[in-house]
Design a protein around this motif. Structure first.
Motif, PDB file in Angstrom:
ATOM      1  N   THR A   1     -21.422   8.989 -41.668  1.00  8.65           N
ATOM      2  CA  THR A   1     -21.696   7.607 -42.050  1.00  8.65           C
ATOM      3  C   THR A   1     -22.123   6.738 -40.873  1.00  8.65           C
ATOM      4  O   THR A   1     -22.676   5.650 -41.072  1.00  8.65           O
ATOM      5  CB  THR A   1     -20.446   6.985 -42.695  1.00  8.65           C
ATOM      6  OG1 THR A   1     -19.332   7.135 -41.785  1.00  8.65           O
ATOM      7  CG2 THR A   1     -20.124   7.674 -44.013  1.00  8.65           C
ATOM      8  N   ALA A   2     -21.854   7.192 -39.654  1.00 12.24           N
ATOM      9  CA  ALA A   2     -22.215   6.401 -38.471  1.00 12.24           C
ATOM     10  C   ALA A   2     -22.643   7.325 -37.336  1.00 12.24           C
ATOM     11  O   ALA A   2     -21.988   7.401 -36.295  1.00 12.24           O
ATOM     12  CB  ALA A   2     -21.040   5.526 -38.042  1.00 12.24           C
ATOM     13  N   PRO A   3     -23.751   8.035 -37.495  1.00 15.46           N
ATOM     14  CA  PRO A   3     -24.170   8.976 -36.451  1.00 15.46           C
ATOM     15  C   PRO A   3     -24.711   8.249 -35.225  1.00 15.46           C
ATOM     16  O   PRO A   3     -25.124   7.093 -35.290  1.00 15.46           O
ATOM     17  CB  PRO A   3     -25.265   9.782 -37.142  1.00 15.46           C
ATOM     18  CG  PRO A   3     -25.834   8.830 -38.155  1.00 15.46           C
ATOM     19  CD  PRO A   3     -24.673   8.014 -38.633  1.00 15.46           C
ATOM     20  N   PHE A   4     -24.683   8.949 -34.099  1.00 12.90           N
ATOM     21  CA  PHE A   4     -25.314   8.445 -32.884  1.00 12.90           C
ATOM     22  C   PHE A   4     -25.945   9.610 -32.154  1.00 12.90           C
ATOM     23  O   PHE A   4     -25.681  10.785 -32.458  1.00 12.90           O
ATOM     24  CB  PHE A   4     -24.307   7.715 -31.983  1.00 12.90           C
ATOM     25  CG  PHE A   4     -23.148   8.572 -31.547  1.00 12.90           C
ATOM     26  CD1 PHE A   4     -23.234   9.396 -30.427  1.00 12.90           C
ATOM     27  CD2 PHE A   4     -21.947   8.556 -32.247  1.00 12.90           C
ATOM     28  CE1 PHE A   4     -22.177  10.193 -30.018  1.00 12.90           C
ATOM     29  CE2 PHE A   4     -20.868   9.344 -31.842  1.00 12.90           C
ATOM     30  CZ  PHE A   4     -20.985  10.157 -30.727  1.00 12.90           C
ATOM     31  N   PHE A   5     -26.793   9.293 -31.168  1.00  9.45           N
ATOM     32  CA  PHE A   5     -27.552  10.308 -30.456  1.00  9.45           C
ATOM     33  C   PHE A   5     -27.494  10.017 -28.960  1.00  9.45           C
ATOM     34  O   PHE A   5     -27.867   8.921 -28.526  1.00  9.45           O
ATOM     35  CB  PHE A   5     -29.016  10.314 -30.915  1.00  9.45           C
ATOM     36  CG  PHE A   5     -29.221  10.672 -32.354  1.00  9.45           C
ATOM     37  CD1 PHE A   5     -29.596  11.962 -32.711  1.00  9.45           C
ATOM     38  CD2 PHE A   5     -29.037   9.736 -33.357  1.00  9.45           C
ATOM     39  CE1 PHE A   5     -29.793  12.299 -34.033  1.00  9.45           C
ATOM     40  CE2 PHE A   5     -29.236  10.065 -34.688  1.00  9.45           C
ATOM     41  CZ  PHE A   5     -29.604  11.348 -35.027  1.00  9.45           C
ATOM     42  N   TRP A   6     -27.032  10.987 -28.179  1.00  7.28           N
ATOM     43  CA  TRP A   6     -27.108  10.880 -26.713  1.00  7.28           C
ATOM     44  C   TRP A   6     -28.467  11.390 -26.262  1.00  7.28           C
ATOM     45  O   TRP A   6     -28.888  12.498 -26.615  1.00  7.28           O
ATOM     46  CB  TRP A   6     -26.017  11.703 -26.052  1.00  7.28           C
ATOM     47  CG  TRP A   6     -24.716  10.980 -25.894  1.00  7.28           C
ATOM     48  CD1 TRP A   6     -23.563  11.195 -26.584  1.00  7.28           C
ATOM     49  CD2 TRP A   6     -24.435   9.931 -24.951  1.00  7.28           C
ATOM     50  NE1 TRP A   6     -22.579  10.333 -26.150  1.00  7.28           N
ATOM     51  CE2 TRP A   6     -23.081   9.548 -25.144  1.00  7.28           C
ATOM     52  CE3 TRP A   6     -25.189   9.274 -23.977  1.00  7.28           C
ATOM     53  CZ2 TRP A   6     -22.471   8.549 -24.394  1.00  7.28           C
ATOM     54  CZ3 TRP A   6     -24.582   8.272 -23.230  1.00  7.28           C
ATOM     55  CH2 TRP A   6     -23.242   7.919 -23.430  1.00  7.28           C
ATOM     56  N   THR A   7     -29.158  10.606 -25.459  1.00  6.71           N
ATOM     57  CA  THR A   7     -30.452  11.034 -24.941  1.00  6.71           C
ATOM     58  C   THR A   7     -30.280  11.843 -23.664  1.00  6.71           C
ATOM     59  O   THR A   7     -29.259  11.768 -22.989  1.00  6.71           O
ATOM     60  CB  THR A   7     -31.366   9.838 -24.636  1.00  6.71           C
ATOM     61  OG1 THR A   7     -30.934   9.207 -23.427  1.00  6.71           O
ATOM     62  CG2 THR A   7     -31.381   8.835 -25.777  1.00  6.71           C
TER      63      THR A   7
END
Length: 483
Positions: free
Chosen positions: A196-202
């Motif tokens: 429901t609340a994904p994030f992405f590390w670059t």
């Protein structure tokens, strides 16, 4: 209603009474919002032959069936009382096909008007009698803005060797949330956090492809954080005129690239906004131009997330066909038993392609058969459903099709990796004095249990493949490629 989609045959330039040459099979599950663009494009196919269109409804709970009856009476609807997945749903129709060719199309794909004609053309060309299947070019439905990102990195700790840049939790285009539609393959380490609340590390640098309107100025919004305050450089192609995005903007001196220096304020997320004028080019991005299998047994889409610059403009032989937009000799499909019902979803097309090749047939990619595809419209990539079926079905496929050394190595490696993940997770939880994240391990254990349940059946099918094959497994594995 255009003759092209009529279930009795028909087709642009052909009469109603002509026996259809091909059957298009579309599997649908709760896709009432996806089917109209797909079927409208099917009805506009320009061919010199007749074809018919079937939709398998996989026990949809939306209004798919009513919509099909009302708007597309020329489509034959095959109803299933339960969701049989992509493999079983297709098989429900494919086992009834009596035309020369069977053609598979996703309900979230939109074919170009000459797609079907170009897809079937190679069967009538020199060497076509040795063709088992043909696969076309699949590009993502929207067009994209190509952005390059660069920022300082840090190491998160002794148990995580990644070099991380910024943690992105929101991307908007003109105020619309597009986080799940951004193509991150060349920039991030994949989705993390809850569904429901994904994030992405670059990474420290790389490329992100953001879906944008076909024309006009774009206001790009980003919400991100990092281990400390830092600057992120964002650049794109376009003219080198005056920048108008506010503080931190600059135009490349004398060049085509434009860029913005944007702040990350620290560990708490902050929002930034960038205005990109309409000189920034929109690009098409490849989803699939045929498939490959890596030497460790993982399947992959050839050309995945590459900007389409014409690098795949020549017809050529490929190892596997994509289940979205492939045509196959129906006689061969019936002989092979079509897809493996036990696969349900994912790797079923790779398994079928491997079996096609085991009979001595080739598979050809044709660039002129173009589909535009809404990626993962029916199943979310990296969801538990996705991970379970890709992990399990890869092992099932190798058990059936690969040489014994490759299959045994992949199957043995999976529980060892599962144990390693479990130990690392427990150690991290102990050090952090928090509850360990056990769901990934539990999911992998579920994969192992399901694989073991199906193992006897796969061994039996392996023996049958070996008994009827005209090509040795070791020779077919010459097609496998290194990472």
């Amino acid at each position: 209603m255009p003759a092209a989609g009529h279930p009795d045959g028909g087709g642009s330039g052909s009469g109603w009474g002509e026996r259809p040459l091909a059957t298009i099979v579309i599997v649908n599950w709760n896709g009432a919002h996806l089917l109209p663009p797909c079927l409208d494009a099917v009805a506009k196919q320009v061919t010199g032959f007749g074809f018919q269109t079937w939709v398998v409804d996989n026990a949809s709970s939306d209004h798919s069936r009513a919509m099909l009856a009302e708007r597309y009476p020329w489509v034959r609807v095959i109803e299933s009382s339960r969701n049989l997945g992509f493999a079983g749903g297709n098989n429900l129709a494919l086992r009834q096909v009596s035309t020369t060719y069977a053609v598979l199309l996703n309900n979230d794909a939109i074919p170009e008007p000459d797609w079907l004609a170009n897809l079937l053309a190679p069967f009538d060309q020199p060497g076509g009698d040795k063709l088992g299947a043909v696969t076309g070019k699949v590009v993502f439905l929207p067009r994209f803005l190509r952005l390059r990102l660069e920022t300082p990195t840090f190491s998160p700790g002794p148990h995580d060797s990644r070099s991380l840049g910024a943690r992105i939790s929101s991307v908007t285009v003109n105020g619309r949330d597009v986080l799940r539609d951004v193509l991150w393959e060349k920039l991030t380490f994949g989705a993390e956090g809850p569904p429901t609340a994904p994030f992405f590390w670059t990474r420290g640098n790389g490329e992100m492809l953001v879906p944008v309107p076909e024309s006009g100025t774009v206001t790009l919004g980003l919400t991100w954080a990092a281990e400390a305050a830092k600057t992120v450089m964002l650049s794109w192609d376009g003219h080198s005129g005056p920048a108008d995005g506010g503080p931190g903007w600059a135009a490349a001196d004398g060049g085509a690239a434009r860029f913005a220096a944007l702040p990350v304020t620290g560990t708490e997320p902050n929002a930034v906004s960038v205005t990109i004028d309409d000189t920034a080019p929109r690009v098409d991005v490849i989803n699939n131009v045929g498939g490959i299998v890596l030497r460790d047994g993982y399947g992959a889409d050839r050309g995945y997330q590459e900007v389409d610059t014409g690098q795949f403009s020549n017809p050529e032989e490929v190892f596997t066909a994509c289940g979205n937009g492939m045509a196959m000799r129906a006689e061969l499909g019936h002989d092979l038993g079509w897809f493996d019902d036990d696969f349900f979803l994912y790797y079923e097309d790779t398994d079928l392609s491997w079996r096609i090749r085991s009979r001595g047939y080739s598979i050809r990619y044709v660039p002129g058969a173009v589909l535009r595809h809404v990626h993962s419209a029916s199943s979310v990539e990296w969801s538990p459903l996705f991970v379970f079926h890709t992990d399990r079905n890869r092992l099932l496929m190798l058990t059936k099709d690969a040489t014994l050394p490759l299959a045994a190595a992949a199957v043995a490696r999976y529980p060892l990796t599962t144990a390693s993940i479990a130990i690392r997770t427990l150690r991290q939880g102990w050090r952090a004095r928090s509850r360990p994240a056990v769901r990934p391990t539990l999911l992998r254990l579920k994969v192992i249990a399901s694989y073991l349940r199906l193992f006897p059946s796969m061994v039996g099918r392996r023996r049958e493949i070996g008994r009827t094959a005209s090509e040795r497994r070791r020779a077919l594995q010459d097609w496998l490629v290194s990472r």
